[in-house]
Design an enzyme around this catalytic site. Structure first.
Site, mmCIF file in Angstrom:
data_model
loop_
_atom_site.group_PDB
_atom_site.id
_atom_site.type_symbol
_atom_site.label_atom_id
_atom_site.label_comp_id
_atom_site.label_asym_id
_atom_site.label_seq_id
_atom_site.Cartn_x
_atom_site.Cartn_y
_atom_site.Cartn_z
ATOM 1 N N HIS A 250 48.755 41.571 63.925
ATOM 2 C CA HIS A 250 48.833 42.915 64.492
ATOM 3 C C HIS A 250 47.864 43.885 63.845
ATOM 4 O O HIS A 250 47.563 44.928 64.405
ATOM 5 C CB HIS A 250 50.271 43.454 64.417
ATOM 6 N N HIS B 166 45.702 39.405 56.919
ATOM 7 C CA HIS B 166 45.220 40.779 57.111
ATOM 8 C C HIS B 166 43.956 41.092 56.306
ATOM 9 O O HIS B 166 42.993 41.647 56.820
ATOM 10 C CB HIS B 166 46.296 41.782 56.685
#
Lengths: 555, 403
Positions: free
Chosen positions: A243, A305
């Protein structure tokens, strides 16, 4: 070189546009895109002209496995509701939830209403909820039981008939990773999902699968998972979601770098001294202890990430902004990263674990005292490491990465620190406390870009001072952009993989952290260096960067 | 038409203002006054020991986005525009120049400058902007046009907004069109639709002029989206070729002086230009509104499409559209309808003999002026789909028929 094909316009459609054919480009792994940027499924509708930018996918059914879980409640269902009532989702869009919870359709809808009311951006009214809920259906069953999939198949056929979803399916695995392979195998065996290597017919139904990280827990398991998924789905059907890539400001890094000529000339080893990437959390492990005990900060943050952030900073300019052009460049960066191995791991990687301390004036427990955490846990909650990228652009430029829980504040930023001027003519006027130029891209919170530089202090004498020029993303554009999940779910429905991780990308990222995992496994420790909650990590992290004559930023 | 979607900004503090009257404009003084007001603003904030400001090490940069030029008739309208601009979130203008055509009784100019800051909510940076209002005596259009350029922030695009398009026609508009990059009008205020749409259509023919947009078209975006969605599916796409009856119901005048007729005409223009329909003439008055038989399909094998347009005083539709109903004939029968059910929602229904009736409700808020203007300021390029629809719509309404 792309394979260019022409797609005959269906004869049943009167085409008022000047062209009687659509030009469909295909890249080397089979992703297709229409030359004008439109979507294959909508461009044959002449009323879509000029509306393509609004990105409306074809009607489909989204099947969420693990629909009773936290992710569905907090992220997926609110995002889908916001999309559905805010127009981008088409008439007939439906959701089929699958879990073991003893619910029927009505109970499922009632639970989802609570989730949406608590977390969606758009207010819930009776009318809007009725409209959305009419497309919600539930199938109860175990993920590893074939009978579940028989029921699911029947339900999907009914929904197709009643809601006109045309057989388009988006499967979303919001389950623990241990269920990924059983679900995928059952989807294949029951004929609910099928492999689609290539297509050119926009009328043909599609099926795609979205998988949440972690994509494996090391290189071998990532290979195994990818191989298992590939038995049922082709790579072009697989959407591995991180995300972070859906965040507006991460995408803005690409815009900043590749839509401006100004920064490219200095974006090299000739001008950059080093790069610091910080992903700091002030929260502790919270209710994720079971997962986190197995994962730790390296797997949870660095492998996914942080390496994605490193990639968008370090990659070469892609030729196109489409799925594989962007991801090809990211993979090249990952393959150029030189991870520390063997004894160097102890030198270039620092890990730590938070001890009790204070956050925002409140006392907080240490990691080992958290609920669900072993009192003898050696799971790292902090990692700092130094990486090099062996290519022409970045040779000898260190990339310092740092992430941790219970750090003083929640902040994610990328800082490019430039070299000092080769000769400072102002040194003759006395001691100067000038800092090097730093370009900082703040990902969250307070998204924006700032530039640190020297300026003359007004007055008769020549005095210099370091100042910061700050561009606040929200002050220029205002308004909150779409939630990352909204953006990514819509992309998956539209078949746009640009912001999703590709198989080789995931495996290359694992290959960077694998030597570190191996070294830690070879030299197990009884105690990790502790850092007090509310501080910037263990002292050793400072040593890591200070021995190079540099210091960590205090964001 | 009172519902808004842009109520999330609020002024952090009352704006700081300065005003004076002068026979001519001294642009340097305007800039000096703005600098002085910002300095005063920041000093006040330091006085309040604002922690966020102290975090800066000396330079505070206001992100510059665009110039907005607005032409209004009265000082009261200028105040209303200030409120509208204060509610813009996305692409809030860095500087707004408001030209008041009938703002003084005496000769000379009244100039007012102000600096504003708006909060967006916790954790989000404040938006800062400046306004310059220049009021002149009626009949001073040539003066207002000449003072505009020196007041703009250099290098930023200029958006010219005419909330009352017709009243700004003439030399002032011609002069401002030369300095604007984009023109935003609201054709819903037009009492003479034919004249208004034709003059707008003429503007689109000028390749060197600013790109045109109409907030009425922006209001239609949701409607176009929903209508297009009916035909995204393979089973319904053939119905497009069989459409033979289109009914567009427009709202009458609302309390803000806007009528839905131009929305209806643009909707008809959009459908016709996208689907290749041809108009043999203008709409003719019939018992229940207006009607015209269009031709569709290639010449020699064409078919008829009946276009019906009527007005309603149903309150949620006033100033915009009430419903659009598309009926496909025997070759591929189906009925497709989009209807505004209230201020907040639009309902779609579709039905064919082979498919069950599907109905859904979506949020389709009546966009108020700040929301519309905010949308317009996002776009910098022209919209050829709008321009084609506009040209078609301009020829539909009989010349000289007022509403």
């Amino acid at each position: 070189m792309s394979d260019v094909r022409t797609l005959p316009r269906p004869t049943t459609i009167h085409a008022p546009s000047p062209s009687e054919t659509l030009t469909v480009e295909m890249d080397h792994v089979g992703h297709q895109f229409v030359q004008d940027g439109g979507d294959l499924t909508t461009v044959v509708n002449p009323l879509r002209a000029g509306l393509q930018l609004d990105r409306v996918p074809a009607p489909c059914v989204m099947v969420i496995f693990g629909v009773s879980g936290d992710l569905t409640e907090r992220k997926l269902m609110p995002a889908l509701y916001d999309l559905a009532v805010g127009l981008p989702l088409p008439e007939g869009f439906s959701i089929v939830g699958v879990s073991r919870r003893d619910w029927n359709d009505e109970q499922f809808r009632a639970e989802m209403r609570k989730a949406v009311a608590a977390h969606a951006r758009t207010p819930v009214t009776e009318e809007s909820w009725e409209s959305f809920a009419s497309g919600l259906f539930y199938v109860r069953g175990s993920f590893d039981d074939a009978a579940t999939y028989t029921k699911l198949k029947e339900r999907l056929e009914t929904v197709d008939r009643e809601r006109r979803a045309n057989g388009n399916r988006l499967f979303y695995l919001a389950t623990p990773p241990s269920f990924y392979i059983p679900i995928i195998e059952n989807l294949g065996q029951c004929g609910i999902a099928s492999r689609q290597d290539i297509y050119v017919d926009p009328h043909e139904s599609w099926n795609r699968i979205v998988i949440e990280k972690p994509f494996g827990h090391d290189v071998a398991s990532a290979h195994a998972l990818n191989a298992a998924i590939a038995t049922v789905f082709s790579e072009r059907q697989i959407y591995r979601i991180d995300h972070y890539l859906g965040k507006e400001t991460v995408q803005n890094v690409l815009a900043f770098r590749f839509a401006n000529i100004l920064f490219e000339p200095v974006w090299t080893r000739h001008y950059v001294d080093h790069v610091q990437i910080t992903v700091a959390e002030s929260i502790g492990v919270e209710n994720r202890a079971a997962y986190y005990e197995e994962a730790g900060a390296l797997r949870d943050m660095v492998q996914s990430h942080m390496l994605q952030l490193l990639a968008v900073v370090a990659m070469e300019p892609p030729a196109f902004f489409n799925g594989n052009a962007v991801r090809d460049e990211k993979v090249k960066v990952f393959r150029s990263v030189v991870p520390p191995t063997g004894d160097d791991v102890a030198k270039y990687v620092v890990r730590g674990q938070y001890a009790a301390g204070f956050i925002d004036g409140q006392p907080v427990p240490g990691y080992r005292q958290e609920k669900g955490v072993s009192p003898t846990s050696t799971t790292e909650t902090f990692v700092a490491l130094k990486l090099g990228i062996d290519n022409w652009r970045w040779a000898d430029v260190p990339f310092y990465l740092r992430t941790g829980k219970r750090l003083p504040r929640r902040v994610t930023e990328i800082a490019i620190e430039f070299q000092r001027v080769p000769h400072l003519m102002f040194s003759s006027i006395g001691k100067l406390d000038l800092q090097p130029n730093v370009l900082t891209m703040r990902i969250q919170p307070d998204e924006g870009i700032s530039l640190r530089f020297a300026a003359k202090v007004p007055g008769a004498s020549t005095r210099l001072r370091t100042v910061r020029m700050d561009f606040a993303y929200g002050a220029a554009f205002g308004g909150a952009g779409a939630d990352a999940y909204e953006r990514l779910l819509l992309d998956a429905m539209l078949g746009d993989p640009t912001l999703f991780a590709r198989r080789d990308e995931v495996e290359a990222a694992w290959a960077i952290v694998q030597p570190i995992l191996d070294a830690w496994a070879d030299q197990p420790v009884q105690h990790l260096p502790l850092y007090e909650a509310g501080t910037w990590g263990p002292d050793k992290a400072d040593d890591l960067i200070e021995r190079d004559g540099r210091t960590w930023r205090r964001p | 038409m009172t519902t808004t979607s842009l109520k999330t900004v609020s002024p952090a503090r009352p704006p700081l203002t300065a005003s004076w009257t002068a026979p001519v404009l001294d642009a340097a003084r305007v800039h000096r006054e703005l600098d002085r007001l910002w300095k005063e603003w920041n000093e006040d904030r330091r006085g309040e020991e604002d922690a966020a400001l102290h975090a800066y090490e000396g330079a505070l940069m206001r992100a510059s986005t665009l110039n907005l030029i607005v032409v209004v008739e009265t000082l009261a309208e200028a105040e209303e525009i200030e409120l509208v601009v204060g509610e813009l979130i996305e692409f809030s203008p860095s500087r707004t120049v408001i030209l008041v055509r009938n703002g003084r009784k005496a000769a000379g100019l009244h100039i007012r400058v102000s600096v504003h800051e708006h909060l967006q909510g916790r954790g989000r940076p404040a938006i800062q902007r400046e306004s310059v209002t220049v009021a002149a005596k009626e009949g001073s259009d040539h003066i207002l046009a000449s003072v505009t350029t020196p007041l703009l922030v250099p290098e930023l695009p200029g958006f010219l907004y005419l909330p009352r398009f017709l009243r700004a026609e003439g030399p002032l508009l011609q002069d401002l069109l030369r300095i604007a990059d984009r023109l935003i009008v609201d054709s819903a205020t037009a009492t003479d639709p034919s004249r208004t749409l034709r003059s707008l259509a003429n503007l689109t023919q000028d390749e060197t002029g600013p790109r045109l947009s109409d907030v009425v078209w922006t209001r239609l975006t949701a409607w176009r989206q929903l209508i297009a969605q009916f035909f995204d599916q393979g089973v319904t796409q053939p119905c497009l070729e069989a459409l033979d009856d289109v009914e567009i119901v427009c709202g009458k005048w609302d309390g803000d002086g806007r009528c839905g007729l131009t929305a209806g005409l643009l909707m008809a223009g959009w459908l016709a230009t996208r689907l290749g329909w041809r108009a043999p003439g203008e709409l003719v008055h019939a018992r229940e509104g207006w009607r015209l038989t269009l031709r569709a399909g290639p010449r020699g094998r064409s078919r008829e499409v009946l276009l019906r347009l009527r007005m309603t005083d149903h309150p949620p539709a006033c100033g915009g559209l009430s419903s659009v109903t598309l009926v496909a004939g025997p070759e591929c029968p189906g009925t497709f309808r989009v209807e505004r059910t209230d201020d907040q929602a639009i309902t779609t229904t579709s039905e064919t003999p082979t498919m069950p009736r599907v109905s859904r409700l979506v949020y389709g808020r009546q966009m108020d002026e700040p929301a519309l203007l905010s949308q317009e300021l996002r776009n910098f390029t022209g919209d050829p789909i709008y321009e084609e629809a506009l040209v078609f719509a301009a020829d539909l309404w009989p010349e000289g028929v007022m509403i």
